[in-house]
Structure formats: structure tokens, C-alpha cells
Design a protein around this motif. Sequence first.
Motif, short mmCIF file in Angstrom:
data_model
loop_
_atom_site.label_atom_id
_atom_site.label_comp_id
_atom_site.label_asym_id
_atom_site.label_seq_id
_atom_site.Cartn_x
_atom_site.Cartn_y
_atom_site.Cartn_z
N LEU A 177 2.27 7.57 11.88
CA LEU A 177 3.55 6.87 12.12
C LEU A 177 4.48 7.69 13.01
CD1 LEU A 177 4.14 5.47 8.54
CD2 LEU A 177 3.49 4.21 10.59
N LYS B 253 6.24 -0.93 4.67
CA LYS B 253 7.51 -0.23 4.36
C LYS B 253 7.55 1.15 5.02
CE LYS B 253 9.44 -2.40 0.34
NZ LYS B 253 8.78 -2.99 -0.80
N ASP B 254 6.38 1.80 5.07
CA ASP B 254 6.32 3.12 5.71
C ASP B 254 6.58 2.99 7.22
OD1 ASP B 254 5.45 4.62 3.36
OD2 ASP B 254 3.60 3.47 3.54
N PHE C 275 10.23 2.37 7.69
CA PHE C 275 11.00 3.59 7.41
C PHE C 275 11.05 4.48 8.66
CE2 PHE C 275 10.80 8.11 6.16
CZ PHE C 275 12.05 8.25 5.59
N ARG D 156 7.18 11.11 7.90
CA ARG D 156 6.41 10.83 6.69
C ARG D 156 4.95 11.11 7.04
NH1 ARG D 156 8.10 5.68 3.32
NH2 ARG D 156 9.76 7.12 2.79
N PHE E 213 -0.92 3.94 4.44
CA PHE E 213 0.43 3.54 4.84
C PHE E 213 0.57 2.01 4.81
CE2 PHE E 213 1.16 7.62 7.42
CZ PHE E 213 2.01 8.13 6.46
#
Length: 244
Positions: free
Chosen positions: A148, A98-99, A102, A88, A95
Motif C-alpha cells: 500500500l 479499509k487498509d 487508510f 501500514r 489487506f
Amino acid sequence: MEIRFDGKRAMVTGAGKGIGRDIAKALHKCGADTVALSRTQADLDSLKEECPGIQIVTQDLSDWTRTRDTVSDLGNFDLLVNNAAVQRVGPFLEFGEKDIDFIFDTNFKGVFNVTQTVARGMVERGTGGAIVNISSLAATRGFDRHSLYCPSKAALNSLTQVLAIELGPKKIRVNSVLPTVVMTDMGRLGWSDPAKANPFIARTPTGRFAEVEDVTNAVLFLLSDKAAMINGTMLPVDGGYLAN
Ligand code: NDP
């Protein structure tokens, strides 16, 4: 140098598409009894059509408990390729939790979970094994808008090193492969824009991105007995990008 895996049982995660699919097909071709685990049933169905001898398993690795059950039910393995990952790309300042979940649920926790389950079986049987984690060049550098993905792959490399130490004495080798960009679905997500891709290619001594087979060949070598003394290494498949 011929590499064969006759009599060995192998699992590849994220084998529905891209690099993982090619690795699963190559392992099967080299004689391994191969299990292809992935998330999208249609991809696995088409893989089964292409290679009827491959066992397919549908599982979302971001679900810890179900993954544990599914992998336990599959029985023992000699070879494991932790290939599944998600990406992502976006601004760090936007961000949210949840990011983070994920990315880390699949790229780190998924690998931890599958590897722990498989390695316990290897240790119990005492026959050893080989594990390859598909990391990334992104583990070694900061890339814009990758706050991330880069850390998730750096964490994976760290896990590789720790497991090499803990599992090495139990005859299990653990290594990472660090590909440069490969134009799979994931590669296209970040590198389709020539304005971004061209300077990256220009810095790569071989003058190109990697092909799927470049990664597969490195993985086959590290899984094989030809790499019997290679443990805990980070092998770039990057055309010399990191040397530049
Ligand atoms: P793709 O996105 O093309 O394929 C990834 C595969 O993994 C898909 O089949 C996908 O299934 C599956 N997958 C993802 N998340 C899960 C999950 N939670 N549970 C089960 N399966 C999952 O990626 P690539 O082939 O490009 O990448 C393979 C590996 O190589 C990854 O680890 C990636 O980080 C690494 N890599 C890739 C590079 C590139 O430029 N392509 C560069 C460097 C490293 P579904 O389609 O259903 O999501």
C-alpha cells in the motif's frame, strides 16, 4: 549558500512530529510566516511552545471536506510542503479495502486536496509559488510487505510530474523529495530490526540512514529561488542507494 524566506507564507502538513516538524521549524527560522498543520493537538502544542511564532492548525487530512474548509480559511500561501503520510506494513494477501483507504486518504487524496486548495489561491493571486511533496525511496522500488505504501508514493510522484506541467506555466514549481529511511516514529515501524536494516545500510554508499536535517535541507533548497529552474524532479535523499 544562505536561504531566506522573508515575506513568504508557508504551510507544512504533518508538522507535529518527525520530518515535518523539523521542516516547519527550519522554515520559521529562515523567515517564513509558517503554518504547521497536523492531527495530534499535543504535538502542535509542544511545537508552539518551542516556536511561538509558528501558527498551529489541527486537522486530519483524511477528512476531505473539513480539510478543504480548514485550508481555505487559512488564506494564501507561497510555499507548501506536503509531508503528512501514514504507513501500514503487512502481507498483501491480507489487506482489505479499509487498509487501502487508510493509506490513500492521507498519502494521495490528502495531498491532492490540500494542493488544489492552495494552488488555486496561488494562481488567483498570480504570484506563483513552490510546492514540495515528501515522497519516498519506496516509490521507486518494491519493498516487502509495503503493497500500500509503495504505490501511494508512486502515485504522489506521478502527481508531482503532472502538476509540474500544469502549474509550471503559472509560475508554480512542484517537486518531490525521496528520502531513504529516517529513524522517526514511521521509520522505526519498518526498520527497527537490525536483520532488515543492516543489509539496507550496507547497500547505501554513505553507510547510514538519513537524518531528519538531510531531508529538511533538500526541501529548503527546492522551495527556494536557488531552485528556480527545478520543476517536476524526483530528488533522492538516499546516500546513493539508488545509484548502487
Ligand atoms: P511520522 O510518522 O514521524 O510523522 C508524520 C506526521 O504526519 C505526524 O505528525 C502525523 O500525525 C502526521 N499525519 C499523518 N497522517 C495525518 C493526517 N491524516 N492528517 C494530518 N496529519 C497527519 O513520519 P515521518 O516524519 O517519518 O515522515 C514524514 C514524511 O516522510 C512522510 O511523507 C513519509 O512517508 C516520508 N518518508 C519517511 C521515511 C522514514 O523512514 N521515516 C522515509 C521516506 C519517506 P499523528 O502523529 O497524529 O499521526
